[in-house]
Design a protein around this motif. Structure first.
Motif, PDB file in Angstrom:
ATOM      1  N   GLY A   9       2.454   2.056  -3.320  1.00  0.00           N
ATOM      2  CA  GLY A   9       1.499   2.238  -4.414  1.00  0.00           C
ATOM      3  C   GLY A   9       1.365   1.024  -5.322  1.00  0.00           C
ATOM      4  O   GLY A   9       0.832   1.124  -6.432  1.00  0.00           O
ATOM      5  N   LYS A  69      -3.412  -0.662  -5.496  1.00  0.00           N
ATOM      6  CA  LYS A  69      -4.212   0.537  -5.766  1.00  0.00           C
ATOM      7  C   LYS A  69      -5.707   0.207  -5.680  1.00  0.00           C
ATOM      8  O   LYS A  69      -6.112  -0.904  -6.024  1.00  0.00           O
ATOM      9  CB  LYS A  69      -3.911   1.077  -7.166  1.00  0.00           C
ATOM     10  CG  LYS A  69      -2.457   1.484  -7.388  1.00  0.00           C
ATOM     11  CD  LYS A  69      -2.294   2.082  -8.775  1.00  0.00           C
ATOM     12  CE  LYS A  69      -0.851   2.180  -9.234  1.00  0.00           C
ATOM     13  NZ  LYS A  69       0.079   2.771  -8.285  1.00  0.00           N
ATOM     14  N   HIS A 103       0.834  -1.201   0.000  1.00  0.00           N
ATOM     15  CA  HIS A 103       0.000   0.000   0.000  1.00  0.00           C
ATOM     16  C   HIS A 103       0.873   1.257   0.000  1.00  0.00           C
ATOM     17  O   HIS A 103       0.628   2.196  -0.770  1.00  0.00           O
ATOM     18  CB  HIS A 103      -0.917  -0.016   1.225  1.00  0.00           C
ATOM     19  CG  HIS A 103      -1.911   1.104   1.235  1.00  0.00           C
ATOM     20  ND1 HIS A 103      -1.731   2.228   2.013  1.00  0.00           N
ATOM     21  CD2 HIS A 103      -3.068   1.289   0.558  1.00  0.00           C
ATOM     22  CE1 HIS A 103      -2.748   3.051   1.814  1.00  0.00           C
ATOM     23  NE2 HIS A 103      -3.573   2.514   0.942  1.00  0.00           N
ATOM     24  N   ARG A 104       1.924   1.231   0.812  1.00  0.00           N
ATOM     25  CA  ARG A 104       2.811   2.396   0.964  1.00  0.00           C
ATOM     26  C   ARG A 104       3.486   2.772  -0.356  1.00  0.00           C
ATOM     27  O   ARG A 104       3.585   3.942  -0.705  1.00  0.00           O
ATOM     28  CB  ARG A 104       3.870   2.094   2.034  1.00  0.00           C
ATOM     29  CG  ARG A 104       4.983   3.130   2.160  1.00  0.00           C
ATOM     30  CD  ARG A 104       5.903   2.841   3.344  1.00  0.00           C
ATOM     31  NE  ARG A 104       6.613   1.567   3.220  1.00  0.00           N
ATOM     32  CZ  ARG A 104       7.766   1.412   2.550  1.00  0.00           C
ATOM     33  NH1 ARG A 104       8.327   2.428   1.927  1.00  0.00           N
ATOM     34  NH2 ARG A 104       8.355   0.226   2.510  1.00  0.00           N
TER      35      ARG A 104
END
Length: 206
Positions: free
Chosen positions: A22, A25, A19-20
């Protein structure tokens, strides 16, 4: 240390890392199959985050322990840097099939890069398994070179039938985690709300 972390903690850390950077998504995305989904995974981003790639190589390595094989085989393109990182982590050789080598009309002149010998057992390294289409193509291609495939290792399994398709070919799929586990963690960590979670859950389970 990472080795002392429980598998659940490792999954949580991986989910948050994805998540960090990207690589995971949320939005509206059209897949190769034409299906439209509320989430998308782009693991090609690992090449820009060596810290994450190093961790990922260790996660794959934990799945490779106990498997019997002569060398690793990376599936082009997303899994090639991953296979390279695992090779360094485990000090084991790897090979890869050129993308154009998958198409029979190109012939088989040097479509498989790296050293191997007839009858070698290779373990396939892929980033994700959905319907396992690219894995099946790559397995067929390396088997045409006289290599044996019994196992495939992926970071994430969409649980969309890829495991059964591979099983029918006599290949066992080993996944570090499922995409359902991934969205469970995203929800529990407050990265997605209930509505987005429900939408992803429905997409993944249908």
């Amino acid at each position: 240390t990472e080795d002392k972390m429980s598998e659940q903690d490792q999954k949580r850390e991986l989910a948050l890392d994805l998540h960090r950077i990207g690589a995971l998504k949320f939005g509206e995305f059209t897949y190769k199959s034409g299906a439209v989904g509320p989430m998308y995974l782009d693991l090609r981003l690992f090449i820009s985050y060596p810290d994450v790639l190093k961790k990922v190589a260790k996660l794959y390595s934990s799945k490779l322990d106990g498997l019997k094989y002569d060398r690793l085989a990376g599936v082009a393109y997303a899994a090639l840097p991953i296979a390279g990182a695992i090779s360094l982590e485990r000090n084991e050789p790897w090979i890869f099939m050129r993308k154009e080598g998958l198409k029979k009309e190109y012939g088989l002149q040097k479509s498989l890069e790296g050293e191997y010998k007839d009858g070698d057992t290779v373990v396939m390294i892929e980033d994700l398994a959905n319907r396992a289409t690219s894995l099946v193509e790559a397995i067929d291609a390396v088997e045409r070179h006289g290599l044996v495939v019994k196992d495939a290792v992926v970071l994430l399994d969409y649980d969309k039938g890829g495991r059964d398709i591979l099983s029918d070919k006599g290949v066992s799929l080993h996944a570090f985690m499922t995409t359902l586990e991934l969205i469970e963690i995203m929800h529990s960590e407050g990265k997605i709300d209930q509505a987005k979670y429900d939408q992803c859950h429905e997409f993944l389970t249908n």
